[in-house]
Scaffold this motif. Structure first.
Motif, PDB file in Angstrom:
ATOM      1  N   ILE A 124       0.854  -1.214  -0.139  1.00  0.00           N
ATOM      2  CA  ILE A 124      -0.044   0.107   0.208  1.00  0.00           C
ATOM      3  C   ILE A 124       0.823   1.238   0.052  1.00  0.00           C
ATOM      4  O   ILE A 124       2.124   1.583   0.591  1.00  0.00           O
ATOM      5  CB  ILE A 124      -0.547   0.691   1.190  1.00  0.00           C
ATOM      6  CG1 ILE A 124      -1.600  -1.162   1.320  1.00  0.00           C
ATOM      7  CG2 ILE A 124      -1.333   1.447   1.294  1.00  0.00           C
ATOM      8  CD1 ILE A 124      -2.552  -1.835   0.754  1.00  0.00           C
ATOM      9  N   LYS A 125       0.460   2.620  -0.759  1.00  0.00           N
ATOM     10  CA  LYS A 125       1.210   3.629  -1.142  1.00  0.00           C
ATOM     11  C   LYS A 125       1.597   4.362   0.449  1.00  0.00           C
ATOM     12  O   LYS A 125       0.192   4.257   1.421  1.00  0.00           O
ATOM     13  CB  LYS A 125       0.140   4.199  -1.372  1.00  0.00           C
ATOM     14  CG  LYS A 125       1.265   5.588  -2.019  1.00  0.00           C
ATOM     15  CD  LYS A 125       0.578   6.843  -2.762  1.00  0.00           C
ATOM     16  CE  LYS A 125       1.313   7.724  -3.014  1.00  0.00           C
ATOM     17  NZ  LYS A 125       0.551   8.571  -4.301  1.00  0.00           N
ATOM     18  N   LYS A 126       2.532   4.562   0.923  1.00  0.00           N
ATOM     19  CA  LYS A 126       3.091   5.117   2.475  1.00  0.00           C
ATOM     20  C   LYS A 126       2.636   4.313   3.447  1.00  0.00           C
ATOM     21  O   LYS A 126       1.957   5.030   4.366  1.00  0.00           O
ATOM     22  CB  LYS A 126       1.673   6.897   2.095  1.00  0.00           C
ATOM     23  CG  LYS A 126       2.769   7.354   0.984  1.00  0.00           C
ATOM     24  CD  LYS A 126       1.655   8.714   1.756  1.00  0.00           C
ATOM     25  CE  LYS A 126       2.266  10.175   0.196  1.00  0.00           C
ATOM     26  NZ  LYS A 126       1.265  11.381   0.406  1.00  0.00           N
ATOM     27  N   SER A 127       2.517   3.684   3.090  1.00  0.00           N
ATOM     28  CA  SER A 127       2.700   2.339   4.407  1.00  0.00           C
ATOM     29  C   SER A 127       3.903   1.172   4.152  1.00  0.00           C
ATOM     30  O   SER A 127       4.865   0.865   3.532  1.00  0.00           O
ATOM     31  CB  SER A 127       1.395   1.656   4.084  1.00  0.00           C
ATOM     32  OG  SER A 127       1.250   0.718   4.856  1.00  0.00           O
ATOM     33  N   ASN A 128       4.423   1.014   5.775  1.00  0.00           N
ATOM     34  CA  ASN A 128       5.804  -0.088   5.499  1.00  0.00           C
ATOM     35  C   ASN A 128       5.238  -1.410   5.759  1.00  0.00           C
ATOM     36  O   ASN A 128       5.906  -2.365   6.115  1.00  0.00           O
ATOM     37  CB  ASN A 128       6.715   0.548   6.768  1.00  0.00           C
ATOM     38  CG  ASN A 128       7.313   2.170   6.246  1.00  0.00           C
ATOM     39  OD1 ASN A 128       7.431   2.610   5.689  1.00  0.00           O
ATOM     40  ND2 ASN A 128       7.392   2.672   7.750  1.00  0.00           N
ATOM     41  N   LYS A 129       3.671  -1.397   5.545  1.00  0.00           N
ATOM     42  CA  LYS A 129       3.582  -3.258   6.145  1.00  0.00           C
ATOM     43  C   LYS A 129       3.033  -3.823   4.352  1.00  0.00           C
ATOM     44  O   LYS A 129       2.519  -2.715   3.127  1.00  0.00           O
ATOM     45  CB  LYS A 129       1.926  -2.994   6.206  1.00  0.00           C
ATOM     46  CG  LYS A 129       2.358  -2.082   8.424  1.00  0.00           C
ATOM     47  CD  LYS A 129       0.137  -2.326   8.867  1.00  0.00           C
ATOM     48  CE  LYS A 129       1.603  -1.390  10.086  1.00  0.00           C
ATOM     49  NZ  LYS A 129      -0.647  -1.008  10.605  1.00  0.00           N
ATOM     50  N   LEU A 130       3.122  -4.874   4.512  1.00  0.00           N
ATOM     51  CA  LEU A 130       2.943  -6.282   3.830  1.00  0.00           C
ATOM     52  C   LEU A 130       1.567  -6.708   3.692  1.00  0.00           C
ATOM     53  O   LEU A 130       1.511  -7.440   4.863  1.00  0.00           O
ATOM     54  CB  LEU A 130       3.648  -6.352   2.614  1.00  0.00           C
ATOM     55  CG  LEU A 130       3.725  -7.465   1.854  1.00  0.00           C
ATOM     56  CD1 LEU A 130       3.440  -6.556   0.981  1.00  0.00           C
ATOM     57  CD2 LEU A 130       4.837  -8.459   1.790  1.00  0.00           C
TER      58      LEU A 130
END
Length: 133
Positions: free
Chosen positions: A126-132
């Protein structure tokens, strides 16, 4: 030749298309006013298999100028389902009849969409997120 499908009959505009040689089909991205639609056209039978609604276009600029509204995919699962990413929405479709099996809203633009046959999983960046997810 004969006209196999006339977009004017339904008021559709063709936005883009993807030829799927191994599936013997063409996926057409259509606009019906503000509605985004995906059409499966069978090259063997020369007929429309299905047309599925994929929500509405957001932004006049994108509607008039932009090409494809599919940002990720098409991706096929081992069950022959079709996965596409459109902005912040993910759709899984039954490729045979076009029925939406599930959809997911990420609330932010999708940056990456990867399917793994090994564990039948879909990974979403996701854009601007450090999560997968």
């Amino acid at each position: 030749g004969n006209i196999l499908f006339d977009t004017k009959d339904k008021g559709y505009r063709i936005k883009d298309y993807t030829i799927l040689r191994d599936k013997k089909t063409i996926l057409f991205e259509l606009l019906d006013n503000k509605d985004q639609k995906l059409m499966n056209f069978d090259l063997t039978k020369s007929k429309v298999n299905w047309i599925t609604d994929l929500g509405q276009v957001s932004g006049l600029f994108k509607k008039l100028i932009g090409n494809s509204f599919i940002n990720h995919g098409p991706i096929f699962t081992k069950n022959n389902n079709l996965i596409v990413g459109v902005k912040d929405e993910i759709y899984a479709l039954n490729f045979t009849n076009g029925e939406i099996i599930w959809q997911y809203n990420t609330k932010k633009k999708i940056k990456a969409l990867v399917y793994s046959d090994n564990n039948n999983s879909l990974y979403v960046g996701i854009k601007k997120s450090n999560k997968l997810k």
